[in-house]
Design an enzyme around this catalytic site. Structure first.
Site, PDB file in Angstrom:
ATOM      1  N   SER A  74      -1.054 -21.128  58.283  1.00 10.60           N
ATOM      2  CA  SER A  74      -1.673 -20.478  57.121  1.00 10.60           C
ATOM      3  C   SER A  74      -1.408 -21.190  55.797  1.00 10.60           C
ATOM      4  CB  SER A  74      -1.216 -19.023  57.023  1.00 10.60           C
ATOM      5  OG  SER A  74       0.198 -18.949  56.975  1.00 10.60           O
ATOM      6  N   GLU A 130      -3.202  -9.692  41.604  1.00 11.25           N
ATOM      7  CA  GLU A 130      -1.764  -9.561  41.801  1.00 11.25           C
ATOM      8  C   GLU A 130      -1.281 -10.764  42.585  1.00 11.25           C
ATOM      9  OE1 GLU A 130      -3.964  -8.486  43.949  1.00 11.25           O
ATOM     10  OE2 GLU A 130      -3.090  -9.302  45.794  1.00 11.25           O
ATOM     11  N   LYS A 142      -5.544 -18.667  51.262  1.00 10.53           N
ATOM     12  CA  LYS A 142      -5.944 -17.671  50.261  1.00 10.53           C
ATOM     13  C   LYS A 142      -7.239 -18.026  49.512  1.00 10.53           C
ATOM     14  CE  LYS A 142      -2.220 -14.766  50.245  1.00 10.53           C
ATOM     15  NZ  LYS A 142      -1.111 -15.520  50.746  1.00 10.53           N
TER      16      LYS A 142
HETATM   17  C1  LIG Z   1      -0.044 -14.904  51.488  1.00  8.58           C
HETATM   18  C2  LIG Z   1       0.311 -15.694  52.681  1.00  8.58           C
HETATM   19  C3  LIG Z   1       0.459 -15.092  53.944  1.00  8.58           C
HETATM   20  C4  LIG Z   1       0.388 -13.612  54.172  1.00  8.58           C
HETATM   21  O1  LIG Z   1      -0.814 -13.010  53.834  1.00  8.58           O
HETATM   22  P1  LIG Z   1      -1.873 -12.526  54.930  1.00  8.58           P
HETATM   23  O2  LIG Z   1      -2.832 -11.723  54.134  1.00  8.58           O
HETATM   24  O3  LIG Z   1      -1.137 -11.699  55.942  1.00  8.58           O
HETATM   25  O4  LIG Z   1      -2.467 -13.713  55.533  1.00  8.58           O
HETATM   26  C5  LIG Z   1       0.701 -15.916  55.032  1.00  8.58           C
HETATM   27  N1  LIG Z   1       0.832 -17.249  54.897  1.00  8.58           N
HETATM   28  C6  LIG Z   1       0.711 -17.859  53.692  1.00  8.58           C
HETATM   29  C7  LIG Z   1       0.874 -19.332  53.608  1.00  8.58           C
HETATM   30  C8  LIG Z   1       0.452 -17.106  52.547  1.00  8.58           C
HETATM   31  O5  LIG Z   1       0.334 -17.711  51.358  1.00  8.58           O
END
Ligand SMILES: *Cc1c(COP(=O)(O)O)cnc(C)c1O
Length: 410
Positions: free
Chosen positions: A385, A118, A96
């Site tokens: 992610s 948000e 993020k």
């Molecule tokens: C917020 C988040 C997501 C989902 O958000 P995307 O916009 O689809 O990437 C996925 N993995 C993690 C670790 C997150 O914090």
């Protein structure tokens, strides 16, 4: 580290990805969105902006992230070679912050002094509060009251960072309501406030801009896999909430048509109304919070309840660009259930010593199914992610039951 400029093909000037996207917002926000679009276009052409962003990405955010060969997991799966793009190693623990950092530099350029955002699971709130602290901005985060309880740790982090966290009690008291409240604030305070939206969602220019700030994931991964393997991967995998980490990985590979790309949505308990958040499983075309895209709604267009064990995937709409490439057959989408994600969470923790976020675990669950079907000469790159620190309590409840301290892992 440099990010090559993104292709200009989509969206068009009004933010349309074919039939998707656009600017479905109140009249009062149009001027602010136009200002943002113009400033973003100028920033993209400004080498000083790119230099400053790249400097912060390397010195503060922690880029480039490794592309890690998961040797033991690959052996265990007995098929394709699996690489993990380690966005979980970034400052604040997820991808993020790539976007939050880009947007706060834009806010500075526009002379704003107040930031709002948000947040669902709190990861975007933490990333935003972090960059706001770094640049000395006032910061207000809207968060559903239910999410605040589920993610108390992240609420505390945001407060340590000097942000004000405002509980939202309307409706389901989760992410959708938090976005409504942030948009209401923006309409009122648009002159001095920038809204750092957290995924590839919302009105133009957000889906494009958020994508561009995350493209660095795919740009790095492409270079790294060529370095390590001398060829491109056969398959890219990422989890999809709004779709920002997925589009960031996928986008620099779009022209490489031999590379398959699969997004993994939240299958929740099962694919049944109210029990999941897989928009391409029974979703339909509609408009939600600024953009036209696939979403989960009833026949009257009312947004349906969603469910996922991972708060970050628990949202009724998917980013418009995903719907566009899916129609063209360039990207594919599947889902993993809560149970499948939890199983992958356990397996990767034990086999690789990497505790993933529950969102990420959805992508990993698909890899456990797909890797054994592929040959040992084939390559999968999965986007890691985020890390699982925020999910420890919830995952422990599912995996150990109530008796967390008494048990060894089952
Ligand atoms: C917020 C988040 C997501 C989902 O958000 P995307 O916009 O689809 O990437 C996925 N993995 C993690 C670790 C997150 O914090």
């Amino acid at each position: 580290m440099s990010t090559s400029p993104p292709p200009k093909a989509v969206p068009d000037a009004t933010g349309h990805f074919g039939p998707y996207g656009g600017m479905f917002v109140p009249e009062t926000l149009m001027a602010a969105l136009q200002e943002l679009t113009d400033e973003y276009a100028k920033a993209q052409e400004d080498p000083a902006f790119q230099t400053q962003l790249n400097h912060l990405l390397s010195e503060y955010v922690g880029r480039p992230t490794p592309l890690y060969f998961a040797e033991r997991w690959t052996e265990k799966l007995g098929g394709a070679r699996v690489y993990m793009k380690r966005e979980d190693l970034l400052h604040t623990g997820a991808h993020k912050i790539n976007n939050a950092m880009g947007q706060i530099l834009l806010a500075k350029r526009m002379g704003k002094n107040r930031i709002i955002a948000e947040t669902g699971a709190g990861q975007h709130g933490v990333a935003t509060a972090t960059v706001a602290a770094r640049f000395g901005f006032e910061c207000v985060i809207y968060m559903g009251a239910v999410d605040m309880e589920r993610q108390a740790l992240n609420v505390a982090r945001m407060r340590f960072l000097g942000a004000k966290v405002v509980p939202v009690t309307a409706g389901q008291a989760t992410l959708k309501e938090a976005i409504n409240e942030a948009m209401r604030d923006w309409v009122t305070n648009v002159r001095d406030t920038h809204y750092i939206l957290g995924s590839a969602l919302g009105s133009h220019p957000y889906p494009m801009m958020v994508r561009d700030f995350h493209r660095v994931i795919g740009v790095e991964a492409r270079r790294q896999i060529l370095d390590k393997e001398g060829k491109l991967p056969d398959l890219l995998v990422a989890c999809v909430g709004g779709g920002s980490n997925a589009i960031g990985l996928f986008h620099p590979f779009l022209e490489d048509t031999a590379v398959r790309m699969v997004g993994v949505e939240a299958g929740g308990e099962r694919i049944e109304t109210g029990k999941h958040a897989a928009r391409f499983q029974g979703g339909k075309l509609g408009v939600l919070q600024g953009t036209k895209t696939y979403l989960l709604a009833d026949d009257d267009g009312q947004i349906q309840l969603t469910h996922s064990v991972s708060a970050g995937l628990d949202y009724a709409a998917i980013g418009p660009e995903h719907a566009f490439y899916r129609d063209r057959g360039r990207t594919e989408y599947t889902y993993a259930t809560d149970a499948e994600a939890l199983a992958a969470f356990q397996e990767v923790s034990r086999v690789e010593g990497i505790i993933p976020a529950l969102e990420t675990a959805h992508a990993l669950a698909y890899v456990t199914v797909e890797a054994p079907k592929l040959g040992s000469d084939q390559i999968i790159v999965v986007n890691c992610s985020g890390r699982g620190d925020k999910d420890v309590e919830q995952a422990a409840k599912h995996i150990f039951g109530d008796d967390v301290l008494a048990q060894d892992t089952p």
